[in-house]
Design an enzyme around this catalytic site. Structure first.
Site, PDB file in Angstrom:
ATOM      1  N   TYR A 105       0.820  -1.212   0.000  1.00 39.63           N
ATOM      2  CA  TYR A 105       0.000   0.000   0.000  1.00 39.63           C
ATOM      3  C   TYR A 105       0.857   1.266   0.000  1.00 39.63           C
ATOM      4  O   TYR A 105       0.414   2.318   0.441  1.00 39.63           O
ATOM      5  CB  TYR A 105      -1.011  -0.025   1.145  1.00 39.63           C
ATOM      6  CG  TYR A 105      -2.355  -0.536   0.644  1.00 39.63           C
ATOM      7  CD1 TYR A 105      -3.330   0.349   0.210  1.00 39.63           C
ATOM      8  CD2 TYR A 105      -2.597  -1.904   0.534  1.00 39.63           C
ATOM      9  CE1 TYR A 105      -4.537  -0.104  -0.289  1.00 39.63           C
ATOM     10  CE2 TYR A 105      -3.808  -2.366   0.034  1.00 39.63           C
ATOM     11  CZ  TYR A 105      -4.779  -1.455  -0.382  1.00 39.63           C
ATOM     12  OH  TYR A 105      -5.966  -1.899  -0.898  1.00 39.63           O
ATOM     13  N   SER A 106       2.061   1.155  -0.496  1.00 41.48           N
ATOM     14  CA  SER A 106       2.954   2.302  -0.602  1.00 41.48           C
ATOM     15  C   SER A 106       2.951   2.825  -2.037  1.00 41.48           C
ATOM     16  O   SER A 106       3.420   2.138  -2.951  1.00 41.48           O
ATOM     17  CB  SER A 106       4.373   1.870  -0.205  1.00 41.48           C
ATOM     18  OG  SER A 106       5.329   2.773  -0.710  1.00 41.48           O
ATOM     19  N   PRO A 107       2.427   4.050  -2.253  1.00 40.29           N
ATOM     20  CA  PRO A 107       2.432   4.603  -3.608  1.00 40.29           C
ATOM     21  C   PRO A 107       3.842   4.684  -4.199  1.00 40.29           C
ATOM     22  O   PRO A 107       4.050   4.364  -5.370  1.00 40.29           O
ATOM     23  CB  PRO A 107       1.852   6.008  -3.418  1.00 40.29           C
ATOM     24  CG  PRO A 107       1.012   5.916  -2.185  1.00 40.29           C
ATOM     25  CD  PRO A 107       1.739   4.950  -1.294  1.00 40.29           C
TER      26      PRO A 107
END
Lengths: 200, 200
Positions: free
Chosen positions: A12-14
């Protein structure tokens, strides 16, 4: 052959997503393979006493602006998930389970999860979605769902996160080039320079 | 002539120091001047609920390693001050006081303060040290000491910090190129690309 470049990331890390689109090519240009190592950012942030990036005053607004700008810079599609952030447990578990059997498939699944989360706004934390994304890779839905619920697979993700913490991983993405640590998608140019020059 | 590049920094920011060695040249390559805008990081961190970088677990260790590595990359001398961080009030006040009369001298003083703090391990937060650094620029010691104690000069630094916060400055250094915000010494390459291309 020289050691692979380690690529540590949270699903969930852009910035992890953006790095996933570039790191293999950067490493390959310098004759290096990569090792992909999903981990959970949540416990790292907790240890640091930090809230998720987008929830921090000033920084959050900057980050939202910068996610999109960083994506445009490399011509990558991007949209911030409507529910964000989440703990990417299911994809991390599925990744490590699959990687034991077929590393290329695990990586293909990781790419599919990143795309689902950051392009299609699907729930990449939902085991059912991960199973659906794995299906085109020839992975049986029920087998994957059973795997990600198994204690020893859960343990793999815990161990990866503990290893990340022990090795000083302070964010996502994080890279090691011959042991040298680099944090952030915006440090890829330094990763490349380190590969080119052997360090400075 | 196109608008100057805004360079916002805290005098006790290692990355601010490193950026101060590069930003004028980068701007000049694209026919731009710069405006230097010291502010105080303390209130910004407080608003964000953040501890100073070096005090955050994991991040602190990475930062210490990265400060030195970032300095080596540009061939700059660097040593982390033995007392760090501090609130760079006195130099910020001296800067704004001096800038009203002579912008070039204010900038020369800023460079001298950065060098004192990050090369010579002197106490750049001490008004007496700032006065000593200003002396070679032809500034009377007593005049400077009186100036940095005046309410209207103190107010200038407060106002600068408030302006920084209002405009979304989330760290040091921070740049605006035609209104576009960039945070971090490691984003100078993007500052340069924005100047080159007009944005993306």
């Amino acid at each position: 052959m020289a050691a692979p470049v380690e690529f540590w990331f949270d699903f969930y890390s852009p910035y992890g997503y953006l790095a996933s689109l570039q790191i293999d090519e950067i490493a390959a240009r310098h004759g290096r393979a990569t090792v992909w190592r999903p981990f959970l950012l949540g416990p790292i942030f907790q240890r640091q006493g930090l809230a998720p990036l987008v929830e921090i005053p000033l920084l959050g607004d900057y980050a939202r602006h910068d996610f999109a700008r960083s994506a445009r810079l490399i011509g990558a599609p991007f949209r911030l998930p409507s529910a964000f952030p989440k703990a990417g447990l299911a994809p991390a578990r599925a990744f490590y389970w699959l990687a034991e059997r077929d590393e290329a498939k695990a990586r293909a699944l990781a790419r599919a999860v990143f795309r689902a989360v950051f392009v299609e706004d699907r729930d990449g934390a939902d085991p059912a979605v991960v199973a659906e994304l794995a299906a085109p890779l020839g992975i049986e839905r029920d087998e994957l769902l059973a795997a990600v619920a198994r204690p020893e697979i859960k343990e793999r993700v815990k161990a990866a996160t503990a290893e990340a913490m022990a090795r000083g991983v302070c964010g996502s993405p994080f890279f090691f080039v011959d042991g040298e640590p680099f944090w952030g998608n915006d440090r890829l140019w330094q990763v490349e320079r380190w590969l080119e020059t052997g360090g400075w």
